[in-house]
Design a protein around this motif. Structure first.
Motif, PDB file in Angstrom:
ATOM      1  N   UNK A 194       0.841  -1.201   0.000  1.00  0.00           N
ATOM      2  CA  UNK A 194       0.000   0.000   0.000  1.00  0.00           C
ATOM      3  C   UNK A 194       0.875   1.249   0.000  1.00  0.00           C
ATOM      4  N   UNK A 195       0.465   2.259  -0.784  1.00  0.00           N
ATOM      5  CA  UNK A 195       1.210   3.509  -0.821  1.00  0.00           C
ATOM      6  C   UNK A 195       0.843   4.385   0.373  1.00  0.00           C
ATOM      7  N   UNK A 196       1.580   5.492   0.508  1.00  0.00           N
ATOM      8  CA  UNK A 196       1.263   6.426   1.577  1.00  0.00           C
ATOM      9  C   UNK A 196      -0.128   7.024   1.426  1.00  0.00           C
ATOM     10  N   UNK A 197      -0.550   7.276   0.166  1.00  0.00           N
ATOM     11  CA  UNK A 197      -1.896   7.796  -0.088  1.00  0.00           C
ATOM     12  C   UNK A 197      -2.949   6.757   0.306  1.00  0.00           C
ATOM     13  N   UNK A 198      -2.688   5.487  -0.043  1.00  0.00           N
ATOM     14  CA  UNK A 198      -3.625   4.409   0.351  1.00  0.00           C
ATOM     15  C   UNK A 198      -3.738   4.323   1.866  1.00  0.00           C
ATOM     16  N   UNK A 240      -3.172   6.729   4.002  1.00  0.00           N
ATOM     17  CA  UNK A 240      -3.885   7.922   4.451  1.00  0.00           C
ATOM     18  C   UNK A 240      -5.396   7.715   4.348  1.00  0.00           C
ATOM     19  N   UNK A 241      -5.852   7.179   3.221  1.00  0.00           N
ATOM     20  CA  UNK A 241      -7.298   6.957   3.033  1.00  0.00           C
ATOM     21  C   UNK A 241      -7.836   5.942   4.045  1.00  0.00           C
ATOM     22  N   UNK A 242      -7.049   4.890   4.304  1.00  0.00           N
ATOM     23  CA  UNK A 242      -7.482   3.888   5.294  1.00  0.00           C
ATOM     24  C   UNK A 242      -7.581   4.505   6.687  1.00  0.00           C
ATOM     25  N   UNK A 243      -6.600   5.317   7.025  1.00  0.00           N
ATOM     26  CA  UNK A 243      -6.562   5.935   8.356  1.00  0.00           C
ATOM     27  C   UNK A 243      -7.732   6.888   8.552  1.00  0.00           C
ATOM     28  N   UNK A 244      -8.098   7.620   7.505  1.00  0.00           N
ATOM     29  CA  UNK A 244      -9.170   8.603   7.612  1.00  0.00           C
ATOM     30  C   UNK A 244     -10.538   7.960   7.812  1.00  0.00           C
ATOM     31  N   UNK A 245     -10.626   6.646   7.608  1.00  0.00           N
ATOM     32  CA  UNK A 245     -11.892   5.947   7.855  1.00  0.00           C
ATOM     33  C   UNK A 245     -12.094   5.628   9.343  1.00  0.00           C
ATOM     34  N   UNK A 246     -11.036   5.796  10.125  1.00  0.00           N
ATOM     35  CA  UNK A 246     -11.125   5.507  11.551  1.00  0.00           C
ATOM     36  C   UNK A 246     -12.001   6.544  12.251  1.00  0.00           C
ATOM     37  N   UNK A 306      -3.088  15.697  -4.590  1.00  0.00           N
ATOM     38  CA  UNK A 306      -3.679  14.405  -4.226  1.00  0.00           C
ATOM     39  C   UNK A 306      -3.602  14.176  -2.718  1.00  0.00           C
ATOM     40  N   UNK A 307      -2.453  14.507  -2.135  1.00  0.00           N
ATOM     41  CA  UNK A 307      -2.262  14.292  -0.692  1.00  0.00           C
ATOM     42  C   UNK A 307      -3.226  15.144   0.120  1.00  0.00           C
ATOM     43  N   UNK A 308      -3.353  16.408  -0.227  1.00  0.00           N
ATOM     44  CA  UNK A 308      -4.215  17.302   0.538  1.00  0.00           C
ATOM     45  C   UNK A 308      -5.690  16.951   0.344  1.00  0.00           C
ATOM     46  N   UNK A 309      -6.057  16.544  -0.871  1.00  0.00           N
ATOM     47  CA  UNK A 309      -7.441  16.143  -1.125  1.00  0.00           C
ATOM     48  C   UNK A 309      -7.796  14.866  -0.352  1.00  0.00           C
ATOM     49  N   UNK A 310      -6.800  13.989  -0.162  1.00  0.00           N
ATOM     50  CA  UNK A 310      -7.048  12.737   0.576  1.00  0.00           C
ATOM     51  C   UNK A 310      -7.149  12.957   2.078  1.00  0.00           C
TER      52      UNK A 310
END
Length: 335
Positions: A60-64, A66-72, A92-96
């Motif tokens: 998983x990339x750092x963006x992936x 980030x998206x997983x973490x934001x679901x917490x 992309x990073x800021x939008x995520x």
């Protein structure tokens, strides 16, 4: 003294140790992970204030990540790091949901500044959230204290206590003039089961002036269909130190009440419910005077209209049918 908890994620051991040393020396508690998958395992068991992760990771990339973490439910603030910066990756990073974006190599002071900013923003958001919760709690308490209709009061009390305790089911009951149990309302539990628990709770003779929490062991035996009970909150409704009923809140279906239930908030709601119940009883006393005939002491036409309105609302709520029978008595005064 630790100023915050930080998770550092980078597949390069050099950078993991470098970031860790900088942040540890600044007083932060630092945990490291070599991949997004390892980071998710760590996050499953521990909460962090800030997560600092490289964009490019094996798997998983750092963006992936980030998206997983934001679901917490309570995600950390996230700082993304990359050695190959472009405007596109920054967007992309800021939008995520990243709080900030750093490009290698960077000055340690820049890192410390960004971490401090993340923690300060997190503190302000937490304070804002706490203030909103206190306003909501105060509003709910005001509503309980001001409601004069008994059914509406107890229905609102069930909703407020379910929300504040994290419970899953509730019911409210009152004792009638024949000292029998009347179920006033339920949330997620049948009237039959509510009645069985109300009778059992009355046998235990709980303290009238204060709310209590009972375990399943204290309530057995009750009824078979409700075996998933682990504990419950009992909020007594009293008149001159005599129990008149209660609002009862059960644990959620998935388990017991949350460990972080804040009892001062529950105490505040209970105090407002007690005040509202006392006011509702006074209102009912005054209303009874309005609904009886001065000469005969029998109910009058106003009582009939009020009773019809209540029964129609009750039938609409429970999907029941409603019938009215009028009986004319000749020579009523002689009877």
């Amino acid at each position: 003294m630790d100023k915050g908890t930080i998770l550092v994620v980078d597949d390069d051991a050099f950078f993991r140790h470098q970031y860790g040393d900088i942040l540890t020396e600044a007083g932060y508690h630092v945990t490291t992970a070599a991949s997004a998958e390892e980071a998710l395992e760590v996050l499953a068991n521990e909460n962090f204030d800030v997560m600092m992760t490289d964009m490019v990771l094996p798997g998983l990339s750092g963006i992936d990540l980030l998206r997983e973490v934001k679901r917490r439910e309570t995600p950390p603030e996230v700082i993304l790091v990359t050695g190959h910066a472009t405007v596109e990756t920054a967007i992309r990073a800021l939008k995520a949901g990243a709080r900030d974006y750093l490009v290698k190599p960077f000055d340690p002071e820049v890192l410390l500044h960004d971490v401090h900013t993340c923690l300060e923003q997190r503190r302000l958001l937490n304070e804002n959230l706490h203030l909103k919760r206190q306003i909501r709690l105060f509003t709910a308490g005001q509503d309980l204290a001001a409601l004069l209709d008994m059914e509406r009061l107890l229905s609102q009390a069930m909703i407020s206590f379910l929300e504040e305790t994290g419970g899953g089911r509730a019911f409210a009951f009152l004792k009638n003039g024949r000292n029998e149990i009347d179920i006033i309302g339920t949330e997620g539990v049948s009237e039959e089961i509510a009645r069985a628990h109300a009778l059992r709770l009355m046998e235990l003779k709980p303290e009238c002036k204060w709310f209590q929490r009972f375990s399943a062991e204290q309530l057995t035996p009750v009824v078979e269909p409700f075996v998933d009970i682990r504990s419950l909150y009992f909020f007594p409704l009293c008149r001159e130190d005599h129990g008149q009923g209660a609002v009862v809140v059960f644990n959620p279906d998935a388990g017991d009440f949350p460990a972080d239930v804040y009892e001062p908030n529950i105490r505040f709601l209970f105090e407002q419910l007690s005040l509202g119940f006392s006011n509702a009883l006074r209102y009912e006393g005054a209303r009874d005077m309005m609904f009886t005939d001065d000469l005969t002491g029998l109910y009058n036409y106003r009582f009939l209209q009020n009773s019809l309105d209540q029964e129609v609302r009750r039938c609409e709520r429970y999907g029941a049918t409603f019938s009215v029978v009028f009986i004319d008595l000749d020579h009523f005064k002689e009877v």
